[in-house]
Design an enzyme around this catalytic site. Sequence first.
Site, mmCIF file in Angstrom:
data_model
loop_
_atom_site.group_PDB
_atom_site.id
_atom_site.type_symbol
_atom_site.label_atom_id
_atom_site.label_comp_id
_atom_site.label_asym_id
_atom_site.label_seq_id
_atom_site.Cartn_x
_atom_site.Cartn_y
_atom_site.Cartn_z
ATOM 1 N N THR A 349 0.826 -1.207 0.000
ATOM 2 C CA THR A 349 0.000 0.000 0.000
ATOM 3 C C THR A 349 0.865 1.263 0.000
ATOM 4 O O THR A 349 1.247 1.740 -1.047
ATOM 5 C CB THR A 349 -0.973 -0.016 1.195
ATOM 6 O OG1 THR A 349 -0.234 -0.175 2.416
ATOM 7 C CG2 THR A 349 -1.971 -1.158 1.064
ATOM 8 N N UNK A 350 1.230 1.775 1.182
ATOM 9 C CA UNK A 350 1.893 3.085 1.261
ATOM 10 C C UNK A 350 3.386 3.015 0.933
ATOM 11 O O UNK A 350 3.885 1.989 0.474
ATOM 12 C CB UNK A 350 1.681 3.684 2.651
ATOM 13 N N GLY A 351 4.098 4.097 1.204
ATOM 14 C CA GLY A 351 5.505 4.210 0.816
ATOM 15 C C GLY A 351 6.443 3.239 1.504
ATOM 16 O O GLY A 351 7.087 2.409 0.858
ATOM 17 N N CYS A 353 5.582 0.838 3.271
ATOM 18 C CA CYS A 353 4.964 -0.472 3.050
ATOM 19 C C CYS A 353 5.483 -1.070 1.740
ATOM 20 O O CYS A 353 5.766 -2.272 1.656
ATOM 21 C CB CYS A 353 3.444 -0.319 3.003
ATOM 22 S SG CYS A 353 2.530 -1.828 2.675
ATOM 23 N N THR A 354 5.632 -0.235 0.718
ATOM 24 C CA THR A 354 6.167 -0.701 -0.562
ATOM 25 C C THR A 354 7.632 -1.081 -0.426
ATOM 26 O O THR A 354 8.093 -2.047 -1.042
ATOM 27 C CB THR A 354 5.986 0.386 -1.637
ATOM 28 O OG1 THR A 354 4.591 0.696 -1.751
ATOM 29 C CG2 THR A 354 6.504 -0.079 -2.987
#
Length: 436
Positions: A349-351, A353-354
């Site tokens: 999902t988010u930064g 997280c990526t």
Amino acid sequence: MGKLRVVHYINQFFAGIGGEEKADIAPFVAEELPPISQNLDKLLGEDAEVVATVVCGDSFFGENLETAQATVLEMVKGASPDLFIAGPAFNAGRYGVAAGAITKAVQDTLGIPAVTGMYIENPGADMYKKSVYVMSTADSAAGMRKSLPALAKFALKYAKGEEIGSPAEEGYIERGIRVNGFKEDRGAKRAVAMLVKKLKGEEFVTEYPMPVFDNVVPGRAIVNMSKAKIAIVTSGGIVPKGNPDRIESSSASKYGKYDIDGVDDLTSEGWETAHGGHDPVYANEDADRVIPVDVLRDMEKEGVIGELHRYFYSTTGNGTAVLSSKQFAKEFTQELMAAGVDAVILTSTUGTCTRCGATMVKEIERSGIPVVHICTVTPIALTVGANRIVPAIAIPHPLGDPALSPAEEKALRRKIVEKSLKALETEIEEQTVFED
């Protein structure tokens, strides 16, 4: 010479607008300086003043990179600054990527000295440390009292054209740039002194650090998808209702393994997200928006894939340390191999997280199992080293769009999964983003 004019870039949180519920706000120039910009103005002293603060939501920037960057550039240009400062972003991944991107754009396009600051493990640091000065900060805003003064001090020095020292002297993250210098002792004497310290087991600092390359050979393409066993892994935090393993909402210390045998659809009654890095509403409404169990189950019944693996693995990637991400993947990859899994679909999902997701992608692929990484912030996946990448819809719902009807949304999700399977069937020799 008058005071230097400074433009400050911050996200919606530090502007005092809100958290994730306001992360999709478009760029704007604040009518009044937010408190953090006021503090920066004081720290700059008599030499400079903050004349404008540009604000942009983290999700808006991450999902509209080119548009957001162009808009922010125009706003910065309109203030006629002599210096640009972004952040500090600490370990907020999307914020760090945005801060790094716009700092580089201001420097390269407008020719203005530009500086940012963030935690060394922020994906934005990896992406932009070689292009711009990135001051090293703490991992959270708890370190603001030290980070902001250091950022202001260095930015002034840089804007004045003063000589910039080494990363150790100035506090910025190493850029991989080698600079010749003079030492009192000749090289042979320094080398022997270093060797003696090494032999004694004492700490020493090399004068010529070598770059570390951590690319992984892409897993071989799937020859017959109709016979392949596909597993799901996610850094998007999908867990059974109630989060039985108590996976942390940020900086996870664990991952979960969950049984989906006989599960055709991840309903809100049985599943939710533990992720704290984005608005959880969309994933809590339908967890298939993060991991496409419904579509893969359909494909299994249709014979498009051979089998959907009985278990999926999940952690929350936001703020999670790289070493933890590696260890998680190293552990469950052994189980994937033992179960005869042929390929993995991994979603993020988010930064940060990526970053976590891409780190796990690499660890899984070290075993030879091909992985496709579905994510919205594709530049982070590329920087970290994922090989097969498929762009997603949006950070809070990578495989869905709440604005569509359920049937339309599932069709959209299927399209992304079909593209992901195609990526797994494609032999590649280098990192590849599978666009439309």
